[in-house]
Design a protein around this motif. Structure first.
Motif, PDB file in Angstrom:
ATOM      1  N   LEU A   1      11.399  10.889   7.062  1.00  0.00           N
ATOM      2  CA  LEU A   1      13.179  11.190   6.793  1.00  0.00           C
ATOM      3  C   LEU A   1      14.137  10.874   5.898  1.00  0.00           C
ATOM      4  O   LEU A   1      14.872  11.047   5.058  1.00  0.00           O
ATOM      5  N   LEU A   2      13.619   9.137   6.148  1.00  0.00           N
ATOM      6  CA  LEU A   2      14.073   8.271   4.627  1.00  0.00           C
ATOM      7  C   LEU A   2      13.850   8.103   3.592  1.00  0.00           C
ATOM      8  O   LEU A   2      14.949   8.188   2.221  1.00  0.00           O
ATOM      9  N   GLY A   3      12.619   8.598   2.793  1.00  0.00           N
ATOM     10  CA  GLY A   3      11.964   8.399   2.025  1.00  0.00           C
ATOM     11  C   GLY A   3      11.260   9.317   1.122  1.00  0.00           C
ATOM     12  O   GLY A   3      10.948   9.634   0.409  1.00  0.00           O
ATOM     13  N   GLY A   4      11.142  10.033   2.074  1.00  0.00           N
ATOM     14  CA  GLY A   4      11.098  11.303   1.151  1.00  0.00           C
ATOM     15  C   GLY A   4       9.168  11.116   1.472  1.00  0.00           C
ATOM     16  O   GLY A   4       8.875  10.609   2.154  1.00  0.00           O
ATOM     17  N   THR A   5       8.652  12.648   1.192  1.00  0.00           N
ATOM     18  CA  THR A   5       7.526  13.146   1.097  1.00  0.00           C
ATOM     19  C   THR A   5       6.201  12.179   0.492  1.00  0.00           C
ATOM     20  O   THR A   5       5.948  11.555   1.692  1.00  0.00           O
ATOM     21  N   MET A   6       6.173  11.092   0.183  1.00  0.00           N
ATOM     22  CA  MET A   6       5.740  10.215  -0.665  1.00  0.00           C
ATOM     23  C   MET A   6       5.493   9.003   0.525  1.00  0.00           C
ATOM     24  O   MET A   6       4.410   8.719   0.405  1.00  0.00           O
ATOM     25  N   THR A   7       6.146   8.523   0.145  1.00  0.00           N
ATOM     26  CA  THR A   7       6.578   7.235   1.280  1.00  0.00           C
ATOM     27  C   THR A   7       6.223   8.014   3.110  1.00  0.00           C
ATOM     28  O   THR A   7       5.611   7.075   3.321  1.00  0.00           O
TER      29      THR A   7
ATOM     30  N   ILE B   1      -0.362  11.664   8.568  1.00  0.00           N
ATOM     31  CA  ILE B   1      -0.742  11.557   6.129  1.00  0.00           C
ATOM     32  C   ILE B   1       0.655  13.601   7.142  1.00  0.00           C
ATOM     33  O   ILE B   1       1.974  13.781   5.896  1.00  0.00           O
ATOM     34  N   ALA B   2      -0.238  13.895   7.641  1.00  0.00           N
ATOM     35  CA  ALA B   2       0.409  15.987   7.819  1.00  0.00           C
ATOM     36  C   ALA B   2       2.141  15.298   8.122  1.00  0.00           C
ATOM     37  O   ALA B   2       3.041  16.065   7.788  1.00  0.00           O
ATOM     38  N   VAL B   3       1.873  14.525   9.176  1.00  0.00           N
ATOM     39  CA  VAL B   3       3.294  14.871   9.747  1.00  0.00           C
ATOM     40  C   VAL B   3       4.231  13.868   9.193  1.00  0.00           C
ATOM     41  O   VAL B   3       4.947  14.317   8.742  1.00  0.00           O
ATOM     42  N   GLY B   4       3.966  12.933   8.174  1.00  0.00           N
ATOM     43  CA  GLY B   4       4.887  12.413   7.430  1.00  0.00           C
ATOM     44  C   GLY B   4       5.189  13.350   6.149  1.00  0.00           C
ATOM     45  O   GLY B   4       6.442  12.939   5.470  1.00  0.00           O
ATOM     46  N   TYR B   5       4.807  13.114   5.746  1.00  0.00           N
ATOM     47  CA  TYR B   5       4.397  14.874   4.876  1.00  0.00           C
ATOM     48  C   TYR B   5       5.473  15.591   5.359  1.00  0.00           C
ATOM     49  O   TYR B   5       6.349  16.555   3.888  1.00  0.00           O
TER      50      TYR B   5
ATOM     51  N   ARG C   1       3.188  17.242  -9.631  1.00  0.00           N
ATOM     52  CA  ARG C   1       1.761  17.343  -9.665  1.00  0.00           C
ATOM     53  C   ARG C   1       1.586  16.284  -9.294  1.00  0.00           C
ATOM     54  O   ARG C   1       0.511  15.556  -8.690  1.00  0.00           O
ATOM     55  N   ARG C   2       2.057  14.527  -8.997  1.00  0.00           N
ATOM     56  CA  ARG C   2       2.008  13.368  -8.933  1.00  0.00           C
ATOM     57  C   ARG C   2       1.680  13.506  -7.758  1.00  0.00           C
ATOM     58  O   ARG C   2       0.585  12.760  -6.828  1.00  0.00           O
ATOM     59  N   ARG C   3       2.729  13.877  -6.935  1.00  0.00           N
ATOM     60  CA  ARG C   3       3.306  13.613  -5.493  1.00  0.00           C
ATOM     61  C   ARG C   3       1.687  14.565  -4.663  1.00  0.00           C
ATOM     62  O   ARG C   3       1.231  13.872  -3.374  1.00  0.00           O
TER      63      ARG C   3
ATOM     64  N   ALA D   1      -1.002  15.096  -6.537  1.00  0.00           N
ATOM     65  CA  ALA D   1      -2.883  14.597  -6.572  1.00  0.00           C
ATOM     66  C   ALA D   1      -2.434  12.954  -5.790  1.00  0.00           C
ATOM     67  O   ALA D   1      -3.163  12.972  -4.449  1.00  0.00           O
ATOM     68  N   VAL D   2      -1.635  12.112  -5.483  1.00  0.00           N
ATOM     69  CA  VAL D   2      -0.859  11.194  -4.470  1.00  0.00           C
ATOM     70  C   VAL D   2      -1.443  11.868  -2.548  1.00  0.00           C
ATOM     71  O   VAL D   2      -2.862  11.098  -1.957  1.00  0.00           O
ATOM     72  N   LEU D   3      -1.281  13.142  -2.524  1.00  0.00           N
ATOM     73  CA  LEU D   3      -1.336  13.520  -1.091  1.00  0.00           C
ATOM     74  C   LEU D   3      -2.781  14.078  -1.104  1.00  0.00           C
ATOM     75  O   LEU D   3      -3.733  13.971   0.293  1.00  0.00           O
ATOM     76  N   ALA D   4      -3.329  14.522  -2.180  1.00  0.00           N
ATOM     77  CA  ALA D   4      -4.661  15.155  -2.069  1.00  0.00           C
ATOM     78  C   ALA D   4      -5.819  13.744  -1.749  1.00  0.00           C
ATOM     79  O   ALA D   4      -6.784  14.431  -1.236  1.00  0.00           O
ATOM     80  N   LEU D   5      -5.776  13.163  -3.062  1.00  0.00           N
ATOM     81  CA  LEU D   5      -6.015  11.912  -2.920  1.00  0.00           C
ATOM     82  C   LEU D   5      -6.276  10.996  -0.806  1.00  0.00           C
ATOM     83  O   LEU D   5      -7.190  10.775  -0.571  1.00  0.00           O
ATOM     84  N   LEU D   6      -4.828  10.889  -0.569  1.00  0.00           N
ATOM     85  CA  LEU D   6      -5.233  10.783   0.863  1.00  0.00           C
ATOM     86  C   LEU D   6      -5.882  11.124   1.815  1.00  0.00           C
ATOM     87  O   LEU D   6      -6.681  10.823   2.348  1.00  0.00           O
ATOM     88  N   ILE D   7      -5.472  12.658   1.069  1.00  0.00           N
ATOM     89  CA  ILE D   7      -6.596  13.184   2.634  1.00  0.00           C
ATOM     90  C   ILE D   7      -8.275  13.776   1.983  1.00  0.00           C
ATOM     91  O   ILE D   7      -8.519  12.816   3.287  1.00  0.00           O
TER      92      ILE D   7
END
Lengths: 182, 282
Positions: free
Chosen positions: A48-54, A82-86, B7-9, B11-17
């Protein structure tokens, strides 16, 4: 959130401390026969603070550390967190967070889903015995705990990373200066 | 610019999974990897210090929980006491059974620890947070002589067995874990069976019988049998107290050939435990 090395260091410390606190404290206390699980709430706060990547990266890292310290098969907790954070990060990027209730509600809902997710990962490898309906009660109470704990975690996290928050900077800029003698 | 970011996001997500699935596939079914041993070696001292520092706070919260619980149980206990008083004057059979149970309760102090095993005392420094896994981490590992499959007990009875070890810590799979299976014997009936867990109810173990014509009764004790076969990884030495039969109606036994056992050990509140090392179970 603007990720500077200082902010990243803070997030790493919070993540490590959160996992250690979960294992040594929260997992070993019980209220209504249920131990709170703060890790999904912590990952939700990151998201919630940093977005999807964080959110996703912190979910992976926290899950990885948890699996390492519990000597469990690596990757199971990461996958769920990962799913929760995303999900929390996606919410942050798509909607404006106006109400103070959003964070605790997200913590409760995503903790509920995370606990189901942990069960799904375990089921993927086969559960060889009966599953009691009390599991549902356990998950529901964990979610209620997550609501209250999520409130505190989100507030604390927000305070900790305040200098890096984009919306906080906007608020600071638009704040009217005090006019002396007016 | 925005598309590139998206796209980068992704890619990172796919990599993590993919990374998570790869880790899961590689490490599932293995005891502990060198990576885990390294990470636990780094964090075990911090866990141990935090565990000791937070004990008063944990005890306070657990005391609050137990107080609420005790208020609710008071009425039930009064009812139980009335029934128990009636049973106490019920004859020699009941007295003999009582003596047997009394003897078994003392078993742990007198000789519950099997010969040839060396108990190593450890503290629980970590507990799995979800209802799906029932494992704890104790602060003794291979450096103290702990090995995989060592039985773990506390003052009340068996709590589980060691499933993975690092130099300074060990993972203990509790009786309440869904993959736990233990060969047991009912005392004094002598019926042999197998105890499995119920996910979500650590105080409810399911006892499956192995073709016996004898009936068992509520209150009878369950101890480890000491044998193992296909599908049962239990290599516990015999006669370690496991629990007490809490539900064993004749109908249930005949219809389902199973009964309910409550473990002697409180699996929700574990603090100091003993790992029985060096036994013949290795």
């Amino acid at each position: 959130m603007i990720l500077t090395p200082k902010i990243v260091a803070r997030l790493v410390i919070v993540g490590i401390f959160g996992v250690l606190l979960q294992l040594t404290f929260f997992s070993q206390v019980e209220l209504f026969h249920v131990s709170p699980d703060v890790l999904p709430a912590l990952v939700v706060s990151f998201g919630l603070l940093g977005g999807t990547m964080t959110g996703a990266v912190s979910g992976f890292a926290i899950g990885f550390l948890l699996d390492c310290l519990l000597i469990q098969p690596l990757g199971g907790a990461s996958l769920v967190l990962i799913a929760v954070g995303y999900a929390a990060g996606t919410f942050r990027e798509r909607f404006e967070i106006h109400s103070r209730l959003v964070a605790p509600l997200m913590c409760a809902i995503l903790t509920f889903l995370a606990e189901l997710g942990f069960g799904a990962v375990e089921a993927m490898f086969g559960i060889e015995t009966d599953v009691s309906v009390l599991v549902v009660r356990d998950i529901l109470i964990k979610s209620i705990f997550a609501f209250f704990l999520g409130w505190a975690i989100y507030a604390g996290m927000r305070r900790l990373v305040r200098p890096a928050l984009v919306d906080e900077a906007t608020v600071r800029r638009t704040r009217r200066p005090t006019v002396l003698g007016a | 610019m925005y598309r590139k970011q998206v796209r980068r996001r992704r890619a990172v997500l796919a990599l993590l999974i993919v990374g998570s699935f790869a880790l899961l596939t590689i490490t599932y079914g293995q005891g502990s990897s060198s990576l885990q041993r390294g990470v636990t070696a780094i964090f075990a001292p911090a866990s141990s210090v935090l565990d000791r520092a937070l004990k008063p706070a944990r005890d306070l919260i657990n005391w609050v929980d137990e107080t609420f619980d005790a208020r609710g149980k008071n009425h039930d206990l009064e009812e139980e006491l009335r029934v128990a008083r009636k049973q106490a004057v019920g004859g020699k059979a009941a007295i003999a059974e009582n003596a047997e149970l009394h003897k078994l309760l003392k078993f742990d102090q007198s000789g519950a620890i099997p010969e040839g095993t060396e108990p190593v005392t450890g503290r629980v420094i970590g507990l799995s947070p979800t209802v799906w896994y029932s494992t704890v981490i104790v602060d003794v590992g291979s450096g103290s002589g702990v090995a995989v499959n060592d039985p773990v007990v506390n003052g009340d009875g068996l709590i589980g067995r060691v499933t993975a070890v690092t130099g300074s810590t060990a993972q203990v799979m509790l009786l309440s874990d869904h993959s736990s299976k233990i060969s047991v014997r009912i005392v004094p009936a002598g019926v042999q069976g197998m105890v499995k867990a119920t996910v979500g109810e650590p105080e409810r173990l399911v006892l499956g019988f192995l073709n016996s014509v004898k009936n068992i009764h509520k209150g009878e004790s369950v101890v480890t049998a000491g044998w193992h076969s296909e599908g049962i990884e239990s290599r516990f030495p015999p006669n370690i107290p496991v629990g007490e039969v809490t539900k064993a109606t004749l109908v249930e036994q005949e219809a389902q050939e199973r009964s309910i056992v409550r473990p002697y050990a409180d699996l929700r509140n574990l603090d100091t435990v003993q790992v029985l090392t060096g036994g013949a179970h290795q």
